[in-house]
Design an enzyme around this catalytic site. Structure first.
Site, PDB file in Angstrom:
ATOM      1  CE  LYS A  57       0.735  61.021  51.775  1.00 31.97           C
ATOM      2  NZ  LYS A  57       0.334  60.045  52.798  1.00 31.97           N
ATOM      3  CG  PHE A 104       5.240  55.666  60.189  1.00 30.84           C
ATOM      4  CD1 PHE A 104       5.713  54.555  60.880  1.00 30.84           C
ATOM      5  CD2 PHE A 104       4.488  55.449  59.040  1.00 30.84           C
ATOM      6  CE1 PHE A 104       5.445  53.266  60.449  1.00 30.84           C
ATOM      7  CE2 PHE A 104       4.198  54.162  58.607  1.00 30.84           C
ATOM      8  CZ  PHE A 104       4.674  53.073  59.317  1.00 30.84           C
ATOM      9  CD  GLN A 105       6.511  53.252  56.119  1.00 29.85           C
ATOM     10  OE1 GLN A 105       5.904  53.876  55.258  1.00 29.85           O
ATOM     11  NE2 GLN A 105       6.489  51.930  56.207  1.00 29.85           N
ATOM     12  CD  GLU A 124       9.788  48.190  48.503  1.00 29.08           C
ATOM     13  OE1 GLU A 124      10.282  47.145  48.980  1.00 29.08           O
ATOM     14  OE2 GLU A 124       8.758  48.726  48.974  1.00 29.08           O
TER      15      GLU A 124
END
Ligand SMILES: Cc1ncc(C[n+]2csc(CCOP(=O)(O)OP(=O)(O)O)c2C)c(N)n1
Length: 579
Positions: free
Chosen positions: A180, A130-131, A68
């Site tokens: 999301k 998570f993340q 990234e």
């Protein structure tokens, strides 16, 4: 360069309300903003956007980088050569944190970038999912604006704001973090409306004419005026206006590293580069001018040296779009707050046409001393080992000053910037403010996409190249025609130079071993060569430039080749040393 795009497409804007996903709204926004190329890397939290991208491959080209950090530096390189906004995608957590260095770099160098990161579902925020990372708090100091979207209906207006903020006023990076659920959510889409106003954000002030008049009066009375200019001239797309101003005023003008290439290097009024490793005359004479006119520059400490001994004798006129810069480091006599595309013509109209032959001659006299004591020995060394200066000089001979030069950070950067010639604007891409090693290779990829017709040469040290060499994979996959010139001194050269000069030659961990760079490139199906002898240099550079596609040339240079002149840290610009 492989292009998946045929012709630029018109945004497929719906004429009436329709139901679309947040992800689709993101891509519609990019198209409406004129984006054609995205640099990015997918992951769990940004998968809905990547899924939507699958259907947009005829309108949006996505370059899959290898890290990234490479993505954001590529977006920066794109912005710097295209003059438009660079776009990067990354997933949440590690994907987003890998953008931080590039955001900081873009922030300090005023580079317009829009970064879009995926984020965990809104209902998981704050649960250490998570993340999950708090990318908004992490990136607040290194973005011009950031915002987290949790509802798809916000996406069109938020992205419109993002592009507006990134490209207006003093440009900079904007990060939009989209959960999301918002990417997946369907909403009633009413089309995309570009933003042209935000309450309490004034990117472009109304110019105060009385200050322009005061500035003109100072210039008209000056005996030894001196113009110093930065990237503001390029970002303001005001190169023509700037040249018209200095030519009517007849004033010697010097550039900062970021202002480089705004005027051709051989312009008769151009007197060289300012700063720690800049040219002799402009540094010394900063402390002798009577009126100092700063245009689109921010008096960085590398330019001013010791502030309490900087241009104390001069009246200072500062033209800048960012009011925060005025009086920040150097007290201004006349502030001209505004877009220099507007303020420069106003000033030009009010000044008298003049020439300062004796004053200009003083710059030339200093240039002659620098030529004899510094430049000639660098360009025509008596020893067998190659110097960095002669490599860049030979490159000049072959490109005629037409190439875009992207540099990494270190000695090679200073040498490339001092010795390279530029005929046109937006030709120098470097990490000026942050000094980010690893910048050049990915930035060169973006620079090529930003201006595909021009030759792009990345000049990199053996240390910096090893920081982001994974982007050779991107170059291979997308057939990006960049020329990679590694100046290998087998040291972390700039740190070694400081250790030599200021730490009694105690070389502490600057000795760096490298792999066989040509073999590494070959592993990525990129041709290359390595040379160390003077007799081979010109032909090797010519082969690199004429090669169809990417090429890596390593040139072995003197291990203890130093960069001079130099203003030692803590000294005044007038104390610049030639040796
Ligand atoms: C990411 C990062 N880490 C460390 C530094 C400190 N630093 C500045 S120049 C330099 C040496 C660069 O060595 P090299 O890439 O070989 O280039 P050279 O100076 O030899 O031309 C270092 C370590 C930096 N600027 N950026």
């Amino acid at each position: 360069m492989q292009s998946t795009l045929s012709q630029p497409q018109k945004a497929a804007l719906p004429t009436k309300t329709e139901t679309i996903s947040g992800s689709k709204a993101v891509l519609e926004a990019l198209i409406a903003e004129g984006v054609k190329t995205i640099f990015g890397y997918p992951g769990g939290a940004i998968m809905p956007i990547y899924d939507a991208l699958y259907d947009y491959s005829d309108q949006l080209e996505h370059i899959l980088v290898r890290h990234e950090q490479g993505g954001i530096h590529a977006a920066q390189g794109y912005a710097r050569t295209s003059g438009d906004v660079g776009v990067v995608f990354a997933t949440s957590g590690p994907g987003a944190t890998n953008l931080v260095t590039g955001l900081a770099d873009a922030m300090i160098d005023s580079t317009p970038v829009v970064a879009i990161t995926g984020q965990v579902f809104a209902h998981l925020l704050g649960t250490d999912a998570f993340q999950e990372t708090d990318v908004i708090n992490i990136t607040t100091p290194v973005t011009k604006w950031n915002y987290q979207v949790t509802d798809a209906a916000e996406i069109p207006a938020v992205l419109a704001k993002a592009f507006y903020i990134a490209r207006t006023g003093r440009p900079g990076p904007v990060l939009i973090d989209i959960t999301k659920n918002a990417q997946l959510q369907l909403f009633e889409y009413e089309g995309y409306k570009k933003c042209d106003h935000i309450r309490s954000y004034r990117p472009k002030p109304n110019v105060r004419k009385e200050y322009v008049e005061q500035a003109a009066a100072l210039i008209n009375e000056a005996k030894q005026p001196f113009v110093i200019f930065g990237q503001g001239v390029i970002l303001g797309k005001a190169e023509k206006e700037f040249i018209a101003f200095i030519e009517k005023a007849g004033i010697p003008s010097a550039w900062t590293i970021m202002g480089m290439s705004a005027i051709p290097t051989d312009h008769p009024l151009g007197v060289g580069m300012l700063g720690m490793h800049g040219n002799y005359g402009p540094n010394v004479l900063t402390n002798e001018c009577d009126v100092l006119i700063a245009v689109g520059m921010r008096f960085d400490d590398r330019v001013t040296g010791r502030l309490d001994k900087y241009a104390k004798q001069a009246k200072v006129i500062h033209l800048d779009i960012d009011p925060a810069e005025i009086d920040k480091n150097v007290k201004t006599t006349v502030p001209v707050w505004g877009d220099c595309k507007e303020t420069l013509p106003m000033l030009t109209e009010l000044i008298e046409p003049k020439v300062y032959p004796q004053w200009l001659q003083r710059f030339r006299d200093y240039a002659q001393q620098e030529l004899e004591q510094c430049i000639q020995p660098e360009l025509h060394p008596t020893g067998e080992v190659l110097t960095m200066g002669e490599v860049i000089n030979t490159l000049n001979e072959l490109t005629g000053g037409d190439a875009i030069i992207v540099t990494d950070v270190g000695q090679h950067q200073m040498v490339a910037c001092r010795y390279a010639n530029y005929n046109q604007t937006k030709s120098n891409v470097t990490s000026g403010g942050l000094g980010t090693m690893g910048f050049a290779l990915p930035a060169a990829i973006g620079a090529k996409y930003g201006d595909p017709k021009r030759t792009v040469v990345a000049v990199i040290g053996d240390g910096g190249f090893q920081m982001t060499l994974q982007e050779l994979g991107t170059i291979m996959q997308f057939d990006v025609d960049v020329k990679i010139l590694i100046l290998n001194n087998e040291f972390l050269g700039m740190v070694r130079q400081w250790q030599q000069l200021f730490h009694d030659r105690r070389y502490s961990f600057v000795n760096i071993t490298s792999p066989d760079f040509v073999q590494v490139a070959k592993g990525y199906h990129i041709d290359g060569n390595s040379v160390r002898e003077r007799k081979d240099l010109k032909q090797a550079l010519s082969t690199m430039l004429n090669h169809k596609g990417a090429y890596l040339l390593e040139v072995m240079v003197g291990k203890e080749n130093n960069v001079f002149p130099m203003v030692p840290q803590g000294c005044s610009v007038a104390e610049i040393r030639l040796k």
